[in-house]
Design a protein around this motif. Sequence first.
Motif, PDB file in Angstrom:
ATOM      1  N   ALA A 238       0.863  -1.192   0.000  1.00 47.14           N
ATOM      2  CA  ALA A 238       0.000   0.000   0.000  1.00 47.14           C
ATOM      3  C   ALA A 238       0.895   1.236   0.000  1.00 47.14           C
ATOM      4  CB  ALA A 238      -0.902  -0.001   1.227  1.00 47.14           C
ATOM      5  N   VAL A 239       0.642   2.163  -0.920  1.00 43.11           N
ATOM      6  CA  VAL A 239       1.443   3.393  -0.973  1.00 43.11           C
ATOM      7  C   VAL A 239       0.583   4.607  -0.601  1.00 43.11           C
ATOM      8  CG1 VAL A 239       3.308   2.643  -2.471  1.00 43.11           C
ATOM      9  CG2 VAL A 239       1.162   3.392  -3.498  1.00 43.11           C
ATOM     10  N   SER A 240      -0.575   4.339  -0.024  1.00 50.65           N
ATOM     11  CA  SER A 240      -1.370   5.414   0.574  1.00 50.65           C
ATOM     12  C   SER A 240      -2.015   4.863   1.830  1.00 50.65           C
ATOM     13  CB  SER A 240      -2.434   5.925  -0.402  1.00 50.65           C
ATOM     14  OG  SER A 240      -3.448   4.944  -0.592  1.00 50.65           O
ATOM     15  N   ARG A 241      -2.488   5.759   2.665  1.00 46.99           N
ATOM     16  CA  ARG A 241      -3.145   5.387   3.909  1.00 46.99           C
ATOM     17  C   ARG A 241      -4.583   5.889   3.841  1.00 46.99           C
ATOM     18  NH1 ARG A 241      -2.722   7.878   9.896  1.00 46.99           N
ATOM     19  NH2 ARG A 241      -2.532   9.855   8.798  1.00 46.99           N
ATOM     20  N   ASP A 242      -5.528   5.038   4.197  1.00 47.88           N
ATOM     21  CA  ASP A 242      -6.925   5.464   4.234  1.00 47.88           C
ATOM     22  C   ASP A 242      -7.105   6.435   5.402  1.00 47.88           C
ATOM     23  OD1 ASP A 242      -6.988   3.428   2.388  1.00 47.88           O
ATOM     24  OD2 ASP A 242      -8.393   2.152   3.495  1.00 47.88           O
ATOM     25  N   HIS A 243      -7.691   7.590   5.117  1.00 50.41           N
ATOM     26  CA  HIS A 243      -7.895   8.593   6.166  1.00 50.41           C
ATOM     27  C   HIS A 243      -9.241   8.370   6.850  1.00 50.41           C
ATOM     28  CE1 HIS A 243      -4.872  11.113   3.767  1.00 50.41           C
ATOM     29  NE2 HIS A 243      -4.288  10.683   4.855  1.00 50.41           N
ATOM     30  N   LYS A 244      -9.181   7.709   8.005  1.00 49.02           N
ATOM     31  CA  LYS A 244     -10.383   7.393   8.779  1.00 49.02           C
ATOM     32  C   LYS A 244     -10.348   8.162  10.096  1.00 49.02           C
ATOM     33  CE  LYS A 244     -12.119   4.032   6.137  1.00 49.02           C
ATOM     34  NZ  LYS A 244     -13.428   4.187   5.467  1.00 49.02           N
ATOM     35  N   PRO A 245     -11.527   8.601  10.581  1.00 51.14           N
ATOM     36  CA  PRO A 245     -11.548   9.457  11.777  1.00 51.14           C
ATOM     37  C   PRO A 245     -11.038   8.781  13.044  1.00 51.14           C
ATOM     38  CG  PRO A 245     -13.658   9.540  10.608  1.00 51.14           C
ATOM     39  CD  PRO A 245     -12.859   8.447   9.979  1.00 51.14           C
TER      40      PRO A 245
ATOM     41  N   GLY B  51     -13.103  19.765  16.926  1.00 51.57           N
ATOM     42  CA  GLY B  51     -14.131  18.842  16.446  1.00 51.57           C
ATOM     43  C   GLY B  51     -14.221  17.608  17.330  1.00 51.57           C
ATOM     44  N   PHE B  52     -15.062  16.655  16.909  1.00 53.93           N
ATOM     45  CA  PHE B  52     -15.161  15.404  17.659  1.00 53.93           C
ATOM     46  C   PHE B  52     -15.416  14.252  16.688  1.00 53.93           C
ATOM     47  CE2 PHE B  52     -19.454  17.066  17.373  1.00 53.93           C
ATOM     48  CZ  PHE B  52     -20.242  15.952  17.112  1.00 53.93           C
ATOM     49  N   VAL B  53     -15.094  13.055  17.155  1.00 50.18           N
ATOM     50  CA  VAL B  53     -15.291  11.830  16.388  1.00 50.18           C
ATOM     51  C   VAL B  53     -16.223  10.944  17.197  1.00 50.18           C
ATOM     52  CG1 VAL B  53     -14.150   9.758  15.501  1.00 50.18           C
ATOM     53  CG2 VAL B  53     -13.016  11.985  15.291  1.00 50.18           C
ATOM     54  N   MET B  54     -17.276  10.441  16.560  1.00 48.09           N
ATOM     55  CA  MET B  54     -18.180   9.561  17.301  1.00 48.09           C
ATOM     56  C   MET B  54     -18.629   8.396  16.433  1.00 48.09           C
ATOM     57  SD  MET B  54     -21.785  11.640  17.493  1.00 48.09           S
ATOM     58  CE  MET B  54     -22.806  10.202  17.805  1.00 48.09           C
ATOM     59  N   TRP B  55     -19.105   7.363  17.088  1.00 44.35           N
ATOM     60  CA  TRP B  55     -19.582   6.167  16.405  1.00 44.35           C
ATOM     61  C   TRP B  55     -21.029   6.385  15.964  1.00 44.35           C
ATOM     62  CZ3 TRP B  55     -17.506   1.834  14.519  1.00 44.35           C
ATOM     63  CH2 TRP B  55     -18.374   0.795  14.149  1.00 44.35           C
ATOM     64  N   ALA B  56     -21.286   6.236  14.674  1.00 40.12           N
ATOM     65  CA  ALA B  56     -22.657   6.293  14.149  1.00 40.12           C
ATOM     66  C   ALA B  56     -22.724   5.289  13.007  1.00 40.12           C
ATOM     67  CB  ALA B  56     -22.996   7.705  13.679  1.00 40.12           C
ATOM     68  N   GLY B  57     -22.712   4.009  13.358  1.00 44.60           N
ATOM     69  CA  GLY B  57     -22.644   2.947  12.360  1.00 44.60           C
ATOM     70  C   GLY B  57     -21.215   2.646  11.956  1.00 44.60           C
ATOM     71  N   THR B  58     -20.402   3.706  11.887  1.00 40.92           N
ATOM     72  CA  THR B  58     -18.952   3.607  11.767  1.00 40.92           C
ATOM     73  C   THR B  58     -18.411   4.876  12.418  1.00 40.92           C
ATOM     74  OG1 THR B  58     -17.102   3.310  10.226  1.00 40.92           O
ATOM     75  CG2 THR B  58     -18.906   4.723   9.478  1.00 40.92           C
ATOM     76  N   TRP B  59     -17.087   5.004  12.574  1.00 38.48           N
ATOM     77  CA  TRP B  59     -16.544   6.224  13.187  1.00 38.48           C
ATOM     78  C   TRP B  59     -16.710   7.389  12.213  1.00 38.48           C
ATOM     79  CZ3 TRP B  59     -15.802   6.450  18.145  1.00 38.48           C
ATOM     80  CH2 TRP B  59     -15.521   5.263  18.857  1.00 38.48           C
ATOM     81  N   ARG B  60     -17.233   8.501  12.710  1.00 34.87           N
ATOM     82  CA  ARG B  60     -17.517   9.641  11.836  1.00 34.87           C
ATOM     83  C   ARG B  60     -17.078  10.961  12.480  1.00 34.87           C
ATOM     84  NH1 ARG B  60     -21.108   8.131   7.707  1.00 34.87           N
ATOM     85  NH2 ARG B  60     -22.019   6.070   8.044  1.00 34.87           N
ATOM     86  N   VAL B  61     -16.591  11.873  11.619  1.00 34.55           N
ATOM     87  CA  VAL B  61     -16.269  13.230  12.059  1.00 34.55           C
ATOM     88  C   VAL B  61     -17.578  13.962  12.333  1.00 34.55           C
ATOM     89  CG1 VAL B  61     -15.137  15.402  11.486  1.00 34.55           C
ATOM     90  CG2 VAL B  61     -14.220  13.240  10.578  1.00 34.55           C
ATOM     91  N   GLY B  62     -17.736  14.462  13.568  1.00 36.80           N
ATOM     92  CA  GLY B  62     -18.969  15.156  13.917  1.00 36.80           C
ATOM     93  C   GLY B  62     -20.191  14.269  13.838  1.00 36.80           C
TER      94      GLY B  62
END
Length: 298
Positions: free
Chosen positions: A159-166, A180-191
């Motif tokens: 892999a030559v890139s990284r997936d940008h996940k919250p 900001g904040f990160v919360m779980w809403a089915g998956t981790w989400r910004v806001g």
Amino acid sequence: MGYLNSVLSSSSNQVHADDAPVSGGGLSQNGKFSYGYASSPGKRSSMEDFYETRIDGVDGEVVGLFGVFDGHGGARAAEYVKQNLFSNLIRHPKFISDTKSAIADAYSHTDSEFLKSENTQNRDAGSTASTAILVGDRLLVANVGDSRAVICRGGNAIAVSRDHKPDQTDERQRIEDAGGFVMWAGTWRVGGVLAVSRAFGDRLLKQYVVADPEIQEEKVDSSLEFLILASDGLWDVVTNEEAVSMVKPIKDPEDAAKRLMHEAYQRGSADNITVVVVRFPGDQEGDQEGSSSHGGSG
């Protein structure tokens, strides 16, 4: 600007929601690389994936520019990035002399110009961008979001890139530091809203969801066999290693891209699926019969 664009390297015939899958490909004039793409709405009723495959000339250098742009909240951001990012990049005065800073500037400039153009819109569209820039024997991969670039080097998937996940530690920290904040809403989400931590657009979350690319440079040598760029419609259901092993025996990159697209669909991918494959002839000197079928729209 006197582009070298041949019919082969134009991908302006973008697929629309009601269209069948599209594919195509081409070969660089200097024979250094060949490429193919395949793109399908998949099981979705709307198409928010875009791609760009372009061969250009900058200061006498043949340059390959490849990108996958996966939109969310509508197709507008992805389409805008497809239409503007590479033009902004090759016009950058430091494109040849300091390619990495030119890429970072082009990503930032394209993002701010898109946001300006959006003032009249009340929807909040955004897009990933996973791009590969070929200049001489340098391959620069720049990524924002969760489309992904994977190379095959010496037979191995890297892999030559990284997936940008919250929920990544450093991304979560960056978002929280910005208020900001990160919360779980089915998956981790910004806001609680967005499942990627970096993107173009997303005006309402912009102070947290940046378009700063992570850039990785690879040397194009005899051990570099091919590159796969794809939206998460592929990577959600196919691992890096599986993708590389499927592409390995297929010399024609358009056929390879179509193979991955069909595999993702058959495995139940619920998303749009877009794949670009770039092959380097270092491992197949003189083997040109595989490239005679390029340029068809398959």
